[in-house]
Design a protein around this motif. Structure first.
Motif, short mmCIF file in Angstrom:
data_model
loop_
_atom_site.label_atom_id
_atom_site.label_comp_id
_atom_site.label_asym_id
_atom_site.label_seq_id
_atom_site.Cartn_x
_atom_site.Cartn_y
_atom_site.Cartn_z
N ALA A 1 0.83 -1.21 0.00
CA ALA A 1 0.00 0.00 0.00
C ALA A 1 0.86 1.26 0.00
N VAL A 2 1.94 1.25 0.79
CA VAL A 2 2.83 2.41 0.83
C VAL A 2 3.50 2.61 -0.54
N ALA A 3 3.90 1.53 -1.17
CA ALA A 3 4.54 1.63 -2.50
C ALA A 3 3.58 2.20 -3.54
N VAL A 4 2.35 1.71 -3.53
CA VAL A 4 1.35 2.22 -4.48
C VAL A 4 1.03 3.68 -4.21
N ALA A 5 0.84 4.04 -2.93
CA ALA A 5 0.53 5.42 -2.57
C ALA A 5 1.69 6.35 -2.92
N ALA A 6 2.92 5.94 -2.63
CA ALA A 6 4.08 6.78 -2.94
C ALA A 6 4.18 7.02 -4.44
N THR A 7 3.94 5.98 -5.22
CA THR A 7 3.97 6.13 -6.68
C THR A 7 2.87 7.09 -7.13
N GLY A 8 1.68 6.91 -6.59
CA GLY A 8 0.56 7.80 -6.95
C GLY A 8 0.84 9.25 -6.59
N PHE A 9 1.38 9.50 -5.40
CA PHE A 9 1.70 10.87 -5.00
C PHE A 9 2.80 11.45 -5.88
N ALA A 10 3.80 10.64 -6.23
CA ALA A 10 4.88 11.13 -7.09
C ALA A 10 4.33 11.54 -8.46
N ILE A 11 3.44 10.75 -9.00
CA ILE A 11 2.83 11.09 -10.30
C ILE A 11 1.96 12.33 -10.16
N ALA A 12 1.15 12.39 -9.10
CA ALA A 12 0.24 13.54 -8.91
C ALA A 12 1.02 14.84 -8.72
N ARG A 13 2.15 14.78 -8.02
CA ARG A 13 2.93 16.00 -7.80
C ARG A 13 3.52 16.56 -9.09
N ARG A 14 3.68 15.72 -10.09
CA ARG A 14 4.23 16.17 -11.37
C ARG A 14 3.16 16.79 -12.28
N ARG A 15 1.91 16.54 -11.96
CA ARG A 15 0.81 17.06 -12.79
C ARG A 15 0.56 18.54 -12.47
N THR A 16 0.06 19.25 -13.44
CA THR A 16 -0.27 20.66 -13.22
C THR A 16 -1.68 20.83 -12.65
N ALA A 17 -2.54 19.84 -12.87
CA ALA A 17 -3.92 19.90 -12.35
C ALA A 17 -4.41 18.47 -12.13
#
Length: 159
Positions: free
Chosen positions: A49-65
């Motif tokens: 769960a931590v690995a999936v969440a960390a990946t999701g947050f990393a992707i989301a932080r790169r998005r502009t919206a």
């Protein structure tokens, strides 16, 4: 569309709880029993769960919206205060006593098991109580006199 995205996320989360065994209080209590018959399998669930969440947050932080919202709603508090610690302690005590937490309880409510129904009702009562207590606490804090800062303001002539 946001409602469908929320539904899909909840469905995936609930399915993950079922598949991983997090909805089984005995499995959770076995994980928490460090000095007895410890069941380490949930450690792998948490690591995944931590690995999936960390990946999701990393992707989301790169998005502009965000994809399904007008703006990002990132947490703005980083402090650790007494209500946070007290809430974490109460959550841990409850989890340790019955082996269930809010997410799995809501998944298990479909079975209409009396202990789960009582747990969810108690959880809702606690949420309502915290909301009322929190509202009164914020009113008292807002009414309390505040210290006025006396630091000198920069002069426009300096500039």
């Amino acid at each position: 569309m946001p409602v469908l995205a929320s539904f899909a996320c909840g469905l995936i989360f609930g399915a993950g709880l079922l598949i991983s065994g997090m909805t089984d209080p005995q499995k959770v209590l076995g994980f928490l029993d460090l000095f007895g018959a410890w069941d380490a399998t949930l450690a792998f669930v948490m690591a995944g769960a931590v690995a999936v969440a960390a990946t999701g947050f990393a992707i989301a932080r790169r998005r502009t919206a965000p994809a399904f919202s007008a703006r990002f709603l990132w947490p703005d508090r980083t402090d650790i205060d007494a209500p946070l610690v007290a809430g974490a302690v109460l959550f841990g005590i409850g989890w340790g006593l019955v082996g269930i937490c809010p997410g799995p309880a809501l998944v298990n409510i479909a079975g209409l098991s009396l202990p789960i129904v009582v747990f969810v009702l108690a959880m809702l009562a606690g949420m309502i109580g915290q909301n009322l207590f929190g509202r009164n606490l914020w009113r008292r804090r807002a009414a309390a006199p505040r210290a006025i800062e006396t630091s000198p303001l920069p002069s426009h002539a300096d500039g």
